[in-house]
Scaffold this motif. Structure first.
Motif, PDB file in Angstrom:
ATOM      1  N   LYS A  24      36.529 -19.066 -44.843  1.00  0.00           N
ATOM      2  CA  LYS A  24      37.943 -18.984 -45.206  1.00  0.00           C
ATOM      3  C   LYS A  24      38.297 -17.591 -45.707  1.00  0.00           C
ATOM      4  O   LYS A  24      39.354 -17.046 -45.373  1.00  0.00           O
ATOM      5  N   GLU A  25      37.421 -16.991 -46.486  1.00  0.00           N
ATOM      6  CA  GLU A  25      37.687 -15.645 -46.991  1.00  0.00           C
ATOM      7  C   GLU A  25      37.779 -14.639 -45.839  1.00  0.00           C
ATOM      8  O   GLU A  25      38.680 -13.806 -45.801  1.00  0.00           O
ATOM      9  N   ALA A  26      36.835 -14.738 -44.897  1.00  0.00           N
ATOM     10  CA  ALA A  26      36.834 -13.807 -43.764  1.00  0.00           C
ATOM     11  C   ALA A  26      38.087 -13.962 -42.915  1.00  0.00           C
ATOM     12  O   ALA A  26      38.668 -12.969 -42.454  1.00  0.00           O
ATOM     13  N   LEU A  27      38.522 -15.201 -42.687  1.00  0.00           N
ATOM     14  CA  LEU A  27      39.722 -15.427 -41.887  1.00  0.00           C
ATOM     15  C   LEU A  27      40.978 -15.030 -42.654  1.00  0.00           C
ATOM     16  O   LEU A  27      41.902 -14.434 -42.082  1.00  0.00           O
ATOM     17  N   ASP A  28      41.025 -15.353 -43.949  1.00  0.00           N
ATOM     18  CA  ASP A  28      42.188 -14.978 -44.760  1.00  0.00           C
ATOM     19  C   ASP A  28      42.399 -13.469 -44.761  1.00  0.00           C
ATOM     20  O   ASP A  28      43.539 -12.990 -44.716  1.00  0.00           O
ATOM     21  N   LEU A  29      41.314 -12.717 -44.814  1.00  0.00           N
ATOM     22  CA  LEU A  29      41.408 -11.254 -44.812  1.00  0.00           C
ATOM     23  C   LEU A  29      42.106 -10.738 -43.561  1.00  0.00           C
ATOM     24  O   LEU A  29      42.734  -9.677 -43.581  1.00  0.00           O
ATOM     25  N   ARG A  30      42.004 -11.505 -42.490  1.00  0.00           N
ATOM     26  CA  ARG A  30      42.554 -11.079 -41.203  1.00  0.00           C
ATOM     27  C   ARG A  30      43.822 -11.844 -40.837  1.00  0.00           C
ATOM     28  O   ARG A  30      44.341 -11.705 -39.736  1.00  0.00           O
ATOM     29  N   GLY A  31      44.313 -12.653 -41.748  1.00  0.00           N
ATOM     30  CA  GLY A  31      45.533 -13.416 -41.497  1.00  0.00           C
ATOM     31  C   GLY A  31      45.369 -14.512 -40.475  1.00  0.00           C
ATOM     32  O   GLY A  31      46.327 -14.882 -39.790  1.00  0.00           O
ATOM     33  N   LEU A  32      44.161 -15.077 -40.378  1.00  0.00           N
ATOM     34  CA  LEU A  32      43.873 -16.116 -39.391  1.00  0.00           C
ATOM     35  C   LEU A  32      43.667 -17.464 -40.066  1.00  0.00           C
ATOM     36  O   LEU A  32      43.164 -17.545 -41.185  1.00  0.00           O
ATOM     37  N   LYS A  33      44.034 -18.518 -39.357  1.00  0.00           N
ATOM     38  CA  LYS A  33      43.779 -19.884 -39.798  1.00  0.00           C
ATOM     39  C   LYS A  33      42.862 -20.576 -38.789  1.00  0.00           C
ATOM     40  O   LYS A  33      42.691 -20.095 -37.664  1.00  0.00           O
ATOM     41  N   VAL A  34      42.298 -21.692 -39.193  1.00  0.00           N
ATOM     42  CA  VAL A  34      41.437 -22.469 -38.296  1.00  0.00           C
ATOM     43  C   VAL A  34      42.298 -23.399 -37.453  1.00  0.00           C
ATOM     44  O   VAL A  34      43.025 -24.234 -37.985  1.00  0.00           O
ATOM     45  N   SER A  35      42.205 -23.256 -36.135  1.00  0.00           N
ATOM     46  CA  SER A  35      42.932 -24.174 -35.254  1.00  0.00           C
ATOM     47  C   SER A  35      42.178 -25.475 -35.075  1.00  0.00           C
ATOM     48  O   SER A  35      42.784 -26.543 -35.001  1.00  0.00           O
TER      49      SER A  35
ATOM     50  N   LYS B 279      57.622 -23.987 -34.582  1.00  0.00           N
ATOM     51  CA  LYS B 279      57.099 -25.193 -33.929  1.00  0.00           C
ATOM     52  C   LYS B 279      55.616 -25.074 -33.561  1.00  0.00           C
ATOM     53  O   LYS B 279      54.875 -26.048 -33.648  1.00  0.00           O
ATOM     54  N   VAL B 280      55.224 -23.901 -33.083  1.00  0.00           N
ATOM     55  CA  VAL B 280      53.857 -23.740 -32.587  1.00  0.00           C
ATOM     56  C   VAL B 280      53.205 -22.503 -33.187  1.00  0.00           C
ATOM     57  O   VAL B 280      53.886 -21.551 -33.590  1.00  0.00           O
ATOM     58  N   SER B 281      51.879 -22.538 -33.234  1.00  0.00           N
ATOM     59  CA  SER B 281      51.073 -21.392 -33.647  1.00  0.00           C
ATOM     60  C   SER B 281      50.170 -20.997 -32.489  1.00  0.00           C
ATOM     61  O   SER B 281      49.729 -21.856 -31.713  1.00  0.00           O
ATOM     62  N   LEU B 282      49.886 -19.715 -32.367  1.00  0.00           N
ATOM     63  CA  LEU B 282      49.087 -19.211 -31.259  1.00  0.00           C
ATOM     64  C   LEU B 282      47.664 -18.916 -31.726  1.00  0.00           C
ATOM     65  O   LEU B 282      47.447 -18.129 -32.646  1.00  0.00           O
ATOM     66  N   GLY B 283      46.720 -19.569 -31.076  1.00  0.00           N
ATOM     67  CA  GLY B 283      45.318 -19.381 -31.418  1.00  0.00           C
ATOM     68  C   GLY B 283      44.512 -18.915 -30.225  1.00  0.00           C
ATOM     69  O   GLY B 283      45.011 -18.806 -29.102  1.00  0.00           O
ATOM     70  N   VAL B 284      43.239 -18.647 -30.473  1.00  0.00           N
ATOM     71  CA  VAL B 284      42.329 -18.196 -29.422  1.00  0.00           C
ATOM     72  C   VAL B 284      40.932 -18.690 -29.782  1.00  0.00           C
ATOM     73  O   VAL B 284      40.603 -18.844 -30.962  1.00  0.00           O
TER      74      VAL B 284
ATOM     75  N   GLY C 201      45.402 -17.752 -35.312  1.00  0.00           N
ATOM     76  CA  GLY C 201      44.288 -18.594 -35.694  1.00  0.00           C
ATOM     77  C   GLY C 201      43.249 -18.679 -34.605  1.00  0.00           C
ATOM     78  O   GLY C 201      43.369 -18.041 -33.548  1.00  0.00           O
ATOM     79  N   CYS C 202      42.207 -19.464 -34.865  1.00  0.00           N
ATOM     80  CA  CYS C 202      41.093 -19.545 -33.925  1.00  0.00           C
ATOM     81  C   CYS C 202      40.319 -20.834 -34.146  1.00  0.00           C
ATOM     82  O   CYS C 202      40.355 -21.432 -35.229  1.00  0.00           O
TER      83      CYS C 202
END
Length: 305
Positions: free
Chosen positions: A65-76, A12-17, A50-51
């Motif tokens: 996108k490449e930098a975030l993908d490398l770290r398993g992060l998405k854009v919130s 249901k939810v994703s956790l971002g910072v 994500g962040c």
């Protein structure tokens, strides 16, 4: 681990910072030189998914996108400041369109906006005393402008989420009521921020219950009560409040907000989307990774995952 919050599972939810734990995007001098790569690596290390986008992030969508993908992060979310109430609609719309295109390229959905026309929060003046109070014409400019860019977002498969903010014309619970009443619920959604509402002197839970069907994005921000009182009573600016530690993260024992009923109410309302930890703190005083892990550990305990 058993969740104490119903209906807020990882489906249901994703956790971002937000990167405001590592530097401040409003006040560039609140910065100890932490680079982008360290920031997003520590976000991943703290086990966020994500962040939001900060001013040190790559301006090239593919590189980001490449930098975030490398770290398993998405854009919130990205942030867009609007200036409808001071007659800058054309400039606001053009910037919004650019951010929409950028958001498409990096793979996000929610685009966050706040009206900074007439705002006091970036100025070195008392944030409470000088916050704007919109006139009826101001509200008309704001709500019609938000409906227009909200349609641009919807037509692109995105969601406009309005961020109420200290020192702006949409600061209090009453202001949020006015904004929600004047905008199209299919086009203008609410970003619910616990810290900004509490610092404004309102009960976040009451606003949540009142506008739960409009909430599509959430910022979880804590408030230190003693500093909050000082910001108002000693007539501090928004920046002075941040430097003195008015904000902190969920899970900090110095914070005054109980997030369990907030999260429970969101779960009961059927909320789906991002839960984004935000704490505008001075990284020279509050070590970013320590507070990121503190918040993530607390959410793991409450959510049970």
């Amino acid at each position: 681990m058993t969740s104490t919050v119903p209906n807020l599972g990882p489906d249901k939810v994703s956790l971002g910072v937000t990167p405001t734990l590592w530097w401040n995007d409003d006040f560039p001098l609140i910065d100890i030189g932490i680079p982008f790569e360290q920031c997003v690596s520590e976000m991943a290390l703290a086990k966020f998914q994500g962040c939001s986008i900060g001013h040190k992030y790559p301006k090239d969508a593919a590189a980001l996108k490449e930098a975030l993908d490398l770290r398993g992060l998405k854009v919130s979310e990205p942030w867009v400041s609007t200036y409808f109430t001071i007659g800058e609609k054309d400039r606001t719309v053009e910037n919004f369109k650019r951010q929409l295109e950028f958001l498409k390229e990096v793979g996000g959905r929610d685009i966050v906006v706040a009206e900074f026309g007439q705002s006091s929060h970036l100025q070195p003046i008392p944030v409470f005393k000088h916050r704007p109070h919109f006139t009826v014409p101001d509200w008309d400019l704001l709500t019609s402008g938000l409906n227009d860019i909200g349609k641009l977002a919807a037509d692109s498969g995105m969601r406009l989420c309005y961020h109420h903010h200290m020192g702006t014309g949409v600061q209090s619970a009453e202001d949020i009521d006015t904004l929600m009443a004047g905008t199209d619920p299919d086009l203008v959604h609410l970003l619910f921020d616990t810290g900004h509402l509490r610092l404004a002197g309102d009960d976040p839970l009451r606003t949540l219950e009142k506008h739960k069907q409009r909430i599509k994005h959430v910022h979880l921000k804590n408030v230190r009560q003693s500093v909050a009182e000082k910001v108002e009573n000693d007539h501090l600016s928004f920046e002075e409040g941040i430097r003195q530690g008015v904000f902190t993260v969920p899970g900090d024992s110095e914070g005054m907000i109980d997030f369990r009923p907030v999260l429970t109410a969101l779960g009961n309302a059927g909320y789906e989307g991002w839960l984004v930890v935000e704490a505008e703190q001075d990284p020279a005083v509050a070590r970013p990774l320590k507070y990121a892990k503190m918040a993530r550990t607390y959410l793991a305990e409450v959510l049970g995952w």
